[in-house]
Design a protein around this motif. Sequence first.
Motif, PDB file in Angstrom:
ATOM      1  N   ALA A 235       1.114  -0.817  -0.106  1.00 10.09           N
ATOM      2  CA  ALA A 235      -0.468   0.088   0.252  1.00 10.09           C
ATOM      3  C   ALA A 235       0.805   0.732   0.096  1.00 10.09           C
ATOM      4  CB  ALA A 235      -1.187   0.044   1.372  1.00 10.09           C
ATOM      5  N   GLY A 236       2.043   1.058   0.830  1.00  7.08           N
ATOM      6  CA  GLY A 236       3.008   2.460   0.131  1.00  7.08           C
ATOM      7  C   GLY A 236       3.233   2.458   1.162  1.00  7.08           C
ATOM      8  N   HIS A 237       3.164   1.926   2.870  1.00 10.49           N
ATOM      9  CA  HIS A 237       3.217   2.767   4.228  1.00 10.49           C
ATOM     10  C   HIS A 237       3.656   1.908   5.225  1.00 10.49           C
ATOM     11  CE1 HIS A 237      -0.071   6.353   3.636  1.00 10.49           C
ATOM     12  NE2 HIS A 237      -0.363   5.305   3.110  1.00 10.49           N
ATOM     13  N   ALA A 238       5.123   1.246   3.802  1.00 10.95           N
ATOM     14  CA  ALA A 238       5.801   0.486   5.137  1.00 10.95           C
ATOM     15  C   ALA A 238       6.341   1.056   6.524  1.00 10.95           C
ATOM     16  CB  ALA A 238       6.455  -0.413   3.995  1.00 10.95           C
ATOM     17  N   ARG A 239       6.475   0.017   7.390  1.00 11.27           N
ATOM     18  CA  ARG A 239       6.696   0.286   8.596  1.00 11.27           C
ATOM     19  C   ARG A 239       6.318  -1.345   9.364  1.00 11.27           C
ATOM     20  NH1 ARG A 239       1.577   2.034   8.230  1.00 11.27           N
ATOM     21  NH2 ARG A 239      -0.280   2.287  10.005  1.00 11.27           N
ATOM     22  N   LYS A 240       7.085  -0.713  10.739  1.00 10.72           N
ATOM     23  CA  LYS A 240       7.266  -1.862  12.114  1.00 10.72           C
ATOM     24  C   LYS A 240       5.871  -2.594  12.085  1.00 10.72           C
ATOM     25  CE  LYS A 240       9.889  -3.598  15.329  1.00 10.72           C
ATOM     26  NZ  LYS A 240      10.541  -3.225  16.764  1.00 10.72           N
ATOM     27  N   VAL A 241       5.978  -3.617  12.588  1.00  9.87           N
ATOM     28  CA  VAL A 241       4.742  -4.676  13.005  1.00  9.87           C
ATOM     29  C   VAL A 241       4.900  -4.403  14.443  1.00  9.87           C
ATOM     30  CG1 VAL A 241       3.226  -5.599  12.644  1.00  9.87           C
ATOM     31  CG2 VAL A 241       4.069  -4.840  11.311  1.00  9.87           C
ATOM     32  N   HIS A 242       4.249  -4.268  15.119  1.00  8.10           N
ATOM     33  CA  HIS A 242       4.289  -4.285  16.471  1.00  8.10           C
ATOM     34  C   HIS A 242       4.055  -5.552  16.342  1.00  8.10           C
ATOM     35  CE1 HIS A 242       6.799  -0.755  17.214  1.00  8.10           C
ATOM     36  NE2 HIS A 242       5.694   0.037  15.766  1.00  8.10           N
ATOM     37  N   ASP A 243       4.927  -6.175  17.944  1.00  6.00           N
ATOM     38  CA  ASP A 243       3.813  -7.650  18.678  1.00  6.00           C
ATOM     39  C   ASP A 243       2.749  -7.961  19.561  1.00  6.00           C
ATOM     40  OD1 ASP A 243       5.619  -9.769  17.819  1.00  6.00           O
ATOM     41  OD2 ASP A 243       7.260  -8.736  19.422  1.00  6.00           O
ATOM     42  N   LEU A 244       1.282  -8.175  19.226  1.00  8.03           N
ATOM     43  CA  LEU A 244       0.168  -8.384  19.899  1.00  8.03           C
ATOM     44  C   LEU A 244       0.272  -9.425  21.438  1.00  8.03           C
ATOM     45  CD1 LEU A 244      -2.393  -6.593  20.068  1.00  8.03           C
ATOM     46  CD2 LEU A 244      -3.371  -7.347  19.094  1.00  8.03           C
ATOM     47  N   PRO A 245       0.301  -8.720  22.579  1.00 13.30           N
ATOM     48  CA  PRO A 245       0.718 -10.675  23.323  1.00 13.30           C
ATOM     49  C   PRO A 245      -0.730 -10.918  23.137  1.00 13.30           C
ATOM     50  CG  PRO A 245       1.129  -8.636  24.784  1.00 13.30           C
ATOM     51  CD  PRO A 245       0.696  -7.853  22.568  1.00 13.30           C
ATOM     52  N   PRO A 246      -1.029 -12.422  23.043  1.00 10.43           N
ATOM     53  CA  PRO A 246      -2.020 -13.495  22.950  1.00 10.43           C
ATOM     54  C   PRO A 246      -3.113 -12.676  23.879  1.00 10.43           C
ATOM     55  CG  PRO A 246      -0.290 -14.720  22.843  1.00 10.43           C
ATOM     56  CD  PRO A 246       0.879 -12.926  22.723  1.00 10.43           C
ATOM     57  N   ALA A 247      -2.558 -12.609  25.166  1.00  8.48           N
ATOM     58  CA  ALA A 247      -3.496 -12.321  26.340  1.00  8.48           C
ATOM     59  C   ALA A 247      -4.649 -11.416  25.976  1.00  8.48           C
ATOM     60  CB  ALA A 247      -2.979 -12.027  27.431  1.00  8.48           C
ATOM     61  N   VAL A 248      -3.662 -10.111  25.455  1.00  6.34           N
ATOM     62  CA  VAL A 248      -4.871  -8.911  24.656  1.00  6.34           C
ATOM     63  C   VAL A 248      -5.671  -9.458  23.787  1.00  6.34           C
ATOM     64  CG1 VAL A 248      -4.029  -6.786  23.493  1.00  6.34           C
ATOM     65  CG2 VAL A 248      -2.447  -7.475  25.280  1.00  6.34           C
ATOM     66  N   VAL A 249      -5.302 -10.331  22.302  1.00  6.25           N
ATOM     67  CA  VAL A 249      -6.196 -10.875  22.168  1.00  6.25           C
ATOM     68  C   VAL A 249      -6.988 -11.434  22.088  1.00  6.25           C
ATOM     69  CG1 VAL A 249      -6.698 -11.951  19.734  1.00  6.25           C
ATOM     70  CG2 VAL A 249      -4.100 -10.682  19.980  1.00  6.25           C
ATOM     71  N   ARG A 250      -7.203 -12.337  23.125  1.00  2.13           N
ATOM     72  CA  ARG A 250      -8.193 -12.706  23.557  1.00  2.13           C
ATOM     73  C   ARG A 250      -8.934 -12.022  24.625  1.00  2.13           C
ATOM     74  NH1 ARG A 250      -4.329 -16.609  25.484  1.00  2.13           N
ATOM     75  NH2 ARG A 250      -4.041 -18.840  23.350  1.00  2.13           N
ATOM     76  N   GLY A 251      -8.762 -11.392  25.472  1.00  3.76           N
ATOM     77  CA  GLY A 251      -9.472 -10.556  26.668  1.00  3.76           C
ATOM     78  C   GLY A 251     -10.604  -9.615  25.082  1.00  3.76           C
ATOM     79  N   ALA A 252      -9.854  -8.563  24.348  1.00  6.75           N
ATOM     80  CA  ALA A 252     -10.444  -8.054  23.401  1.00  6.75           C
ATOM     81  C   ALA A 252     -11.656  -8.528  22.846  1.00  6.75           C
ATOM     82  CB  ALA A 252      -9.651  -7.989  22.397  1.00  6.75           C
ATOM     83  N   LEU A 253     -11.603  -9.722  22.464  1.00  8.65           N
ATOM     84  CA  LEU A 253     -12.442 -10.423  21.914  1.00  8.65           C
ATOM     85  C   LEU A 253     -13.065 -11.032  22.896  1.00  8.65           C
ATOM     86  CD1 LEU A 253     -10.097 -12.399  19.085  1.00  8.65           C
ATOM     87  CD2 LEU A 253     -11.909 -10.945  18.240  1.00  8.65           C
ATOM     88  N   SER A 254     -12.999 -11.140  23.849  1.00  7.91           N
ATOM     89  CA  SER A 254     -13.928 -12.009  25.035  1.00  7.91           C
ATOM     90  C   SER A 254     -14.608 -10.691  25.303  1.00  7.91           C
ATOM     91  CB  SER A 254     -13.328 -12.150  25.930  1.00  7.91           C
ATOM     92  OG  SER A 254     -12.644 -13.268  25.822  1.00  7.91           O
ATOM     93  N   ALA A 255     -14.346  -9.668  25.369  1.00  8.67           N
ATOM     94  CA  ALA A 255     -15.341  -8.521  24.971  1.00  8.67           C
ATOM     95  C   ALA A 255     -15.994  -8.171  24.250  1.00  8.67           C
ATOM     96  CB  ALA A 255     -14.464  -6.719  25.295  1.00  8.67           C
ATOM     97  N   THR A 256     -15.458  -8.098  22.979  1.00  7.56           N
ATOM     98  CA  THR A 256     -16.328  -8.218  22.031  1.00  7.56           C
ATOM     99  C   THR A 256     -18.060  -9.070  22.353  1.00  7.56           C
ATOM    100  OG1 THR A 256     -14.712  -7.326  20.257  1.00  7.56           O
ATOM    101  CG2 THR A 256     -16.644  -8.551  19.681  1.00  7.56           C
ATOM    102  N   GLY A 257     -17.461 -10.680  22.314  1.00 12.40           N
ATOM    103  CA  GLY A 257     -18.671 -11.627  22.958  1.00 12.40           C
ATOM    104  C   GLY A 257     -19.394 -10.870  23.691  1.00 12.40           C
ATOM    105  N   VAL A 258     -19.124 -10.379  24.892  1.00 14.18           N
ATOM    106  CA  VAL A 258     -19.954 -10.222  25.821  1.00 14.18           C
ATOM    107  C   VAL A 258     -20.565  -8.325  25.649  1.00 14.18           C
ATOM    108  CG1 VAL A 258     -19.913  -9.046  28.691  1.00 14.18           C
ATOM    109  CG2 VAL A 258     -18.954 -10.675  27.885  1.00 14.18           C
TER     110      VAL A 258
END
Length: 303
Positions: A235-258
Amino acid sequence: MKVLVVGASGLVGQHVVERLRERRHEVTAVARTARPGIDRTLDATAVSEADLAGLLAGHDGVVFAAGADDREIPRKPAYPVFHRGNVEPVVKLLGAARKAGATSTVVLGSYYTHFNREHPEWELEVVHPYIRSRVEQARAGREAAGPNLPVAVLELPFVFGRAGDRLPNWSGGLDKWVRSRSPLLAPPGGSAATTAASVAEAAVTALEERSDADIPVVDENLTWKDMISRIATAAGHARKVHDLPPAVVRGALSATGVLQSLTGKQSGLDPAKLGDLMVRELFVKVSPPRSIDHAISQTFPAR
């Protein structure tokens, strides 16, 4: 062959029609809405098997390239919505194809059925209404087709590419994200990926060979970090991709489910369990891998 393609106006459907014609097959292109290149409009969820039988007269092959998307979030219970979009049309279509004397059929499904088969301990069809509908689509479709009409089920991962103005239905939000100033974040794990052109090639080959197999279609296996990085670069916007901890992923998706539960809705992929799936490597064996960079660039062109 004379082939009926249902869902011919979509990204993959357009590629299937083009590949069939390149191989000198005759095509009847069918879609829900009228567009240039569409021969017949019909709603596959509403049409009767009798009407389909009339439409199928004289056709040797059928491709189903339509269906309900896993991103849909209907009201509870969700499964009837996915059954109506993915199972019922295929049962009617393949039943009508059998009666019309067709000799080969292809259903474009999901790679989640591959993982459901390979990892029954994950209980994917129990947990996720969308995956249950895709598993049932293959089973009930083959039952409707009967023992003498082969049904190839293509199990599709992320599909990149473009067909005119048609792009992958999941690409819009991702496109905005990689072009924004927001940081790019990726969890561990990753996914198999392919291109619309590769799917079309696999579909036409399965038709010609009268395949009755479950066929995962994959060009490359990409970690989420690699996928997002390559999309941003295209897309012409190359930059660093940072690590996202698994716990954050699970927590955000669980909140979405609620939140969904409080509003009376239900995802096709249950957010409470989706986090566990997202951090896995949803890879499919491919040898040799084929680069999909050209299709990524088509999907996310530099501006």
